[in-house]
Design a protein around this motif. Structure first.
Motif, PDB file in Angstrom:
ATOM      1  N   CYS A 182       9.742 -10.741  -8.884  1.00 51.03           N
ATOM      2  CA  CYS A 182       9.418 -10.314  -7.353  1.00 51.03           C
ATOM      3  C   CYS A 182      10.530 -10.289  -6.494  1.00 51.03           C
ATOM      4  CB  CYS A 182       8.363 -11.562  -6.816  1.00 51.03           C
ATOM      5  SG  CYS A 182       6.607 -11.204  -7.695  1.00 51.03           S
ATOM      6  N   CYS A 183      11.473 -11.088  -6.475  1.00 45.90           N
ATOM      7  CA  CYS A 183      12.790 -11.130  -5.798  1.00 45.90           C
ATOM      8  C   CYS A 183      13.201  -9.399  -5.958  1.00 45.90           C
ATOM      9  CB  CYS A 183      13.985 -12.069  -6.200  1.00 45.90           C
ATOM     10  SG  CYS A 183      13.496 -13.770  -5.647  1.00 45.90           S
ATOM     11  N   ALA A 184      13.360  -8.930  -7.349  1.00 42.77           N
ATOM     12  CA  ALA A 184      13.739  -7.721  -7.555  1.00 42.77           C
ATOM     13  C   ALA A 184      13.037  -6.633  -6.614  1.00 42.77           C
ATOM     14  CB  ALA A 184      13.769  -7.424  -8.867  1.00 42.77           C
ATOM     15  N   ALA A 185      11.710  -6.958  -6.602  1.00 40.43           N
ATOM     16  CA  ALA A 185      10.694  -6.001  -5.780  1.00 40.43           C
ATOM     17  C   ALA A 185      11.115  -6.187  -4.471  1.00 40.43           C
ATOM     18  CB  ALA A 185       9.282  -6.216  -6.217  1.00 40.43           C
ATOM     19  N   ILE A 186      11.384  -7.257  -3.631  1.00 42.52           N
ATOM     20  CA  ILE A 186      11.551  -7.333  -2.452  1.00 42.52           C
ATOM     21  C   ILE A 186      13.134  -6.623  -1.974  1.00 42.52           C
ATOM     22  CG2 ILE A 186      12.214  -8.801  -0.580  1.00 42.52           C
ATOM     23  CD1 ILE A 186      10.400 -10.872  -1.903  1.00 42.52           C
ATOM     24  N   ALA A 187      14.035  -6.953  -2.942  1.00 38.98           N
ATOM     25  CA  ALA A 187      15.440  -6.425  -2.773  1.00 38.98           C
ATOM     26  C   ALA A 187      15.369  -4.743  -2.741  1.00 38.98           C
ATOM     27  CB  ALA A 187      16.110  -6.894  -4.052  1.00 38.98           C
ATOM     28  N   GLY A 188      14.558  -4.184  -3.647  1.00 39.37           N
ATOM     29  CA  GLY A 188      14.443  -2.787  -3.430  1.00 39.37           C
ATOM     30  C   GLY A 188      13.560  -2.163  -2.743  1.00 39.37           C
ATOM     31  N   THR A 189      12.950  -2.749  -1.665  1.00 37.33           N
ATOM     32  CA  THR A 189      11.923  -2.266  -0.713  1.00 37.33           C
ATOM     33  C   THR A 189      12.589  -1.968   0.595  1.00 37.33           C
ATOM     34  OG1 THR A 189      10.224  -3.177  -2.158  1.00 37.33           O
ATOM     35  CG2 THR A 189       9.707  -2.664   0.333  1.00 37.33           C
ATOM     36  N   ASP A 190      12.350  -0.747   0.943  1.00 35.22           N
ATOM     37  CA  ASP A 190      12.362  -0.413   2.594  1.00 35.22           C
ATOM     38  C   ASP A 190      11.156   0.202   2.987  1.00 35.22           C
ATOM     39  OD1 ASP A 190      12.988   0.437   5.177  1.00 35.22           O
ATOM     40  OD2 ASP A 190      15.410   0.611   4.618  1.00 35.22           O
ATOM     41  N   PHE A 191      10.238  -0.142   3.424  1.00 43.71           N
ATOM     42  CA  PHE A 191       9.265   0.528   3.931  1.00 43.71           C
ATOM     43  C   PHE A 191       9.141   0.988   5.595  1.00 43.71           C
ATOM     44  CE2 PHE A 191       6.148  -1.723   0.466  1.00 43.71           C
ATOM     45  CZ  PHE A 191       6.393  -0.581  -0.254  1.00 43.71           C
ATOM     46  N   TYR A 192      10.332   1.076   6.153  1.00 36.83           N
ATOM     47  CA  TYR A 192      10.188   1.575   7.530  1.00 36.83           C
ATOM     48  C   TYR A 192       9.590   3.017   7.554  1.00 36.83           C
ATOM     49  CZ  TYR A 192      12.947  -2.482   9.501  1.00 36.83           C
ATOM     50  OH  TYR A 192      13.294  -3.611  10.071  1.00 36.83           O
ATOM     51  N   THR A 193      10.132   3.723   6.984  1.00 38.81           N
ATOM     52  CA  THR A 193       9.659   5.024   6.981  1.00 38.81           C
ATOM     53  C   THR A 193       8.025   5.350   6.840  1.00 38.81           C
ATOM     54  OG1 THR A 193      11.534   6.219   6.801  1.00 38.81           O
ATOM     55  CG2 THR A 193       9.947   7.702   6.307  1.00 38.81           C
ATOM     56  N   PRO A 194       7.732   5.001   5.432  1.00 36.84           N
ATOM     57  CA  PRO A 194       6.188   4.886   5.247  1.00 36.84           C
ATOM     58  C   PRO A 194       5.330   4.328   6.030  1.00 36.84           C
ATOM     59  CG  PRO A 194       7.213   3.801   3.444  1.00 36.84           C
ATOM     60  CD  PRO A 194       8.503   4.441   4.342  1.00 36.84           C
ATOM     61  N   THR A 195       5.795   2.919   6.610  1.00 44.39           N
ATOM     62  CA  THR A 195       4.900   2.001   7.418  1.00 44.39           C
ATOM     63  C   THR A 195       4.889   2.571   8.708  1.00 44.39           C
ATOM     64  OG1 THR A 195       5.305   0.104   6.084  1.00 44.39           O
ATOM     65  CG2 THR A 195       4.597  -0.089   8.545  1.00 44.39           C
ATOM     66  N   SER A 196       5.819   3.193   9.182  1.00 39.83           N
ATOM     67  CA  SER A 196       5.702   4.287  10.348  1.00 39.83           C
ATOM     68  C   SER A 196       4.906   5.388  10.695  1.00 39.83           C
ATOM     69  CB  SER A 196       7.237   4.444  11.132  1.00 39.83           C
ATOM     70  OG  SER A 196       7.717   5.313  10.004  1.00 39.83           O
ATOM     71  N   GLY A 197       4.359   5.556   9.444  1.00 36.19           N
ATOM     72  CA  GLY A 197       3.204   6.710   9.383  1.00 36.19           C
ATOM     73  C   GLY A 197       1.998   6.161   9.517  1.00 36.19           C
ATOM     74  N   LEU A 198       1.575   4.856   9.254  1.00 37.35           N
ATOM     75  CA  LEU A 198       0.239   4.411   9.126  1.00 37.35           C
ATOM     76  C   LEU A 198      -0.436   4.271  10.552  1.00 37.35           C
ATOM     77  CD1 LEU A 198       0.552   1.089   7.053  1.00 37.35           C
ATOM     78  CD2 LEU A 198      -0.418   3.355   6.302  1.00 37.35           C
ATOM     79  N   ARG A 199      -1.721   4.742  10.674  1.00 38.54           N
ATOM     80  CA  ARG A 199      -2.632   4.875  11.845  1.00 38.54           C
ATOM     81  C   ARG A 199      -3.674   3.912  11.377  1.00 38.54           C
ATOM     82  NH1 ARG A 199       1.866   6.279  12.562  1.00 38.54           N
ATOM     83  NH2 ARG A 199       2.409   7.859  13.869  1.00 38.54           N
ATOM     84  N   LEU A 200      -3.801   2.884  11.517  1.00 37.27           N
ATOM     85  CA  LEU A 200      -4.833   1.933  11.421  1.00 37.27           C
ATOM     86  C   LEU A 200      -4.573   0.545  12.122  1.00 37.27           C
ATOM     87  CD1 LEU A 200      -4.898   0.267   7.735  1.00 37.27           C
ATOM     88  CD2 LEU A 200      -2.730   1.085   9.054  1.00 37.27           C
ATOM     89  N   PRO A 201      -5.962  -0.040  12.460  1.00 34.75           N
ATOM     90  CA  PRO A 201      -5.867  -1.186  13.041  1.00 34.75           C
ATOM     91  C   PRO A 201      -5.131  -2.281  12.316  1.00 34.75           C
ATOM     92  CG  PRO A 201      -8.116  -0.796  12.899  1.00 34.75           C
ATOM     93  CD  PRO A 201      -7.501   0.190  11.887  1.00 34.75           C
ATOM     94  N   THR A 202      -3.955  -3.025  13.143  1.00 34.89           N
ATOM     95  CA  THR A 202      -2.804  -3.725  12.561  1.00 34.89           C
ATOM     96  C   THR A 202      -2.896  -5.019  13.473  1.00 34.89           C
ATOM     97  OG1 THR A 202      -1.843  -2.029  11.463  1.00 34.89           O
ATOM     98  CG2 THR A 202      -0.512  -3.899  11.644  1.00 34.89           C
ATOM     99  N   LEU A 203      -2.587  -6.069  12.767  1.00 33.70           N
ATOM    100  CA  LEU A 203      -2.298  -7.290  13.602  1.00 33.70           C
ATOM    101  C   LEU A 203      -1.000  -7.957  12.810  1.00 33.70           C
ATOM    102  CD1 LEU A 203      -2.588  -9.849  15.344  1.00 33.70           C
ATOM    103  CD2 LEU A 203      -4.008 -10.594  13.439  1.00 33.70           C
ATOM    104  N   GLY A 204       0.097  -8.266  13.454  1.00 33.30           N
ATOM    105  CA  GLY A 204       1.295  -8.888  12.852  1.00 33.30           C
ATOM    106  C   GLY A 204       1.358 -10.445  13.621  1.00 33.30           C
ATOM    107  N   ILE A 205       1.521 -11.245  12.391  1.00 35.32           N
ATOM    108  CA  ILE A 205       1.534 -12.601  12.885  1.00 35.32           C
ATOM    109  C   ILE A 205       2.931 -13.311  12.390  1.00 35.32           C
ATOM    110  CG2 ILE A 205       0.484 -14.960  12.541  1.00 35.32           C
ATOM    111  CD1 ILE A 205      -2.160 -13.558  11.813  1.00 35.32           C
ATOM    112  N   ALA A 206       3.563 -13.799  13.415  1.00 39.17           N
ATOM    113  CA  ALA A 206       4.824 -14.564  13.149  1.00 39.17           C
ATOM    114  C   ALA A 206       4.966 -15.999  13.604  1.00 39.17           C
ATOM    115  CB  ALA A 206       5.804 -13.899  13.761  1.00 39.17           C
ATOM    116  N   GLY A 207       5.629 -16.952  13.024  1.00 41.25           N
ATOM    117  CA  GLY A 207       5.858 -18.288  13.327  1.00 41.25           C
ATOM    118  C   GLY A 207       7.024 -18.494  14.197  1.00 41.25           C
TER     119      GLY A 207
END
Length: 262
Positions: A182-207
Motif C-alpha cells: 500500500c505504501c507503493a500505491a500511495i507513492a505512485g499516485t497523483d490524482f490532482y488532474t482526475p479529481t479536478s474533473g469530478l462533479r459530485l457532492p463532496t465533503l472534505g474532513i481534516a483534523g
C-alpha cells in the motif's frame, strides 16, 4: 465476518444497518482494519446500509505480494461493490482510503453518488518518503514505524489514553507485505488532474493536528471539486473518527442529510 472472493483476491468485509438502506461505504487508512469505524457506527442515523472492508494486505483480507498499484486497490473496491450489487453509494475514505475513493469516483460514477474525503489528498507526501518507510519495514519489520506513526495520527493528549494501545497493536501486526504494497500505491499516485474533473457532492474532513495530511492539504484537494464542502475537526489528528467520534459523526450526518442520501 463474510469473505468476498474476487477475481484475484479474497477480501474480508462486513455489513451493518439496514440491508435495504442507502449504501455508505467506508475505506480504511494504512495500517488499520475495518474496526476503525466501530465508535462511529452507533452515532449514525437509521436507514443506512453500512459496508466496511479490509483492503488488500490488511486485517483479515488476503495478503498478496507487493508492490500494489492504486489501480489494483480501486479495482478491489469496485469488484466488491459489484458483488454486493451496490450503486449510488456515499463513499467515505480516510487517508489511502480517500485516494481509493477518488479513483473509484473517477472510474465508476454509477457506484458513487457522493464522496467524503477524510484526512487525505490527491497526492500524499513524496515518493522518497514512502520508499524509506517501505525499506524500514522490509528490513526491520513494523516495530520501528509504530511510535512515529502514533505521533502523526493522534494528538499528544490522546496518545496518553489506553485507546491508543489498540492502534499501536493494529499497526504492529499489519502484514509487512500489505504495508509495503500500500505504501507503493500511495507513492505512485497523483490524482490532482482526475479529481479536478469530478462533479459530485463532496465533503472534505481534516483534523486540526493531523501530522500525516495537514488540514491545508486536505482543503486543497477538496477544493479541486466545484461546490465541495470542507470541515475542520479541532483537537484531532489523522484519525478523527477515533479521536473525536461525536464531532466526526455530527459533520458526517449533516452531509448525509444535506445530500438527501437518506
Amino acid at each position: 465476518m463474510p469473505q468476498a472472493q474476487l477475481k484475484d483476491i479474497t477480501l474480508n468485509y462486513r455489513e451493518d444497518g439496514d440491508p435495504n438502506g442507502a449504501p455508505l461505504v467506508f475505506i480504511n487508512s494504512l495500517g488499520t482494519d475495518l474496526s476503525l469505524w466501530d465508535q462511529l457506527l452507533p452515532l449514525l442515523p437509521a436507514g443506512l446500509r453500512i459496508i466496511r472492508f479490509d483492503k488488500r494486505g490488511h486485517g483479515a483480507s488476503e495478503v498478496t505480494a507487493p508492490p500494489y498499484g492504486m489501480g489494483t486497490l480501486v479495482r478491489d473496491c469496485e469488484q466488491l461493490l459489484d458483488l454486493l450489487n451496490v450503486r449510488d453509494a456515499m463513499i467515505l475514505g480516510l487517508s489511502i482510503g480517500g485516494m481509493i475513493a477518488q479513483g473509484l469516483a473517477v472510474k465508476r460514477l454509477d457506484q458513487v453518488r457522493a464522496l467524503v474525503l477524510s484526512n487525505t489528498a490527491a497526492k500524499i507526501g513524496q515518493p522518497s518518503m514512502w520508499h524509506d518507510r517501505m525499506e524500514l519495514a522490509r528490513h526491520q519489520g513494523m516495530a520501528p514505524l509504530v511510535e512515529p506513526t502514533m505521533e502523526r495520527w493522534f494528538t499528544k493528549s490522546f496518545r496518553n489514553t489506553p485507546t491508543v494501545d489498540h492502534w499501536r497493536q493494529k499497526l504492529l501486526h499489519t502484514p509487512v507485505d500489505g504495508f509495503i504494497g500500500c505504501c507503493a500505491a500511495i507513492a505512485g499516485t497523483d490524482f490532482y488532474t482526475p479529481t479536478s474533473g469530478l462533479r459530485l457532492p463532496t465533503l472534505g474532513i481534516a483534523g486540526s493536528d493531523d501530522g500525516s495530511t495537514p488540514a491545508d492539504l486536505v482543503r486543497e484537494t477538496t477544493d479541486l471539486i466545484p461546490g465541495s464542502q470542507f470541515k475542520l475537526i479541532r483537537r484531532a489528528g489523522h484519525i478523527p473518527c477515533v479521536e473525536q467520534p461525536e464531532a466526526y459523526a455530527e459533520v458526517l450526518n449533516t452531509f448525509i442529510t444535506d445530500t438527501g442520501h437518506i
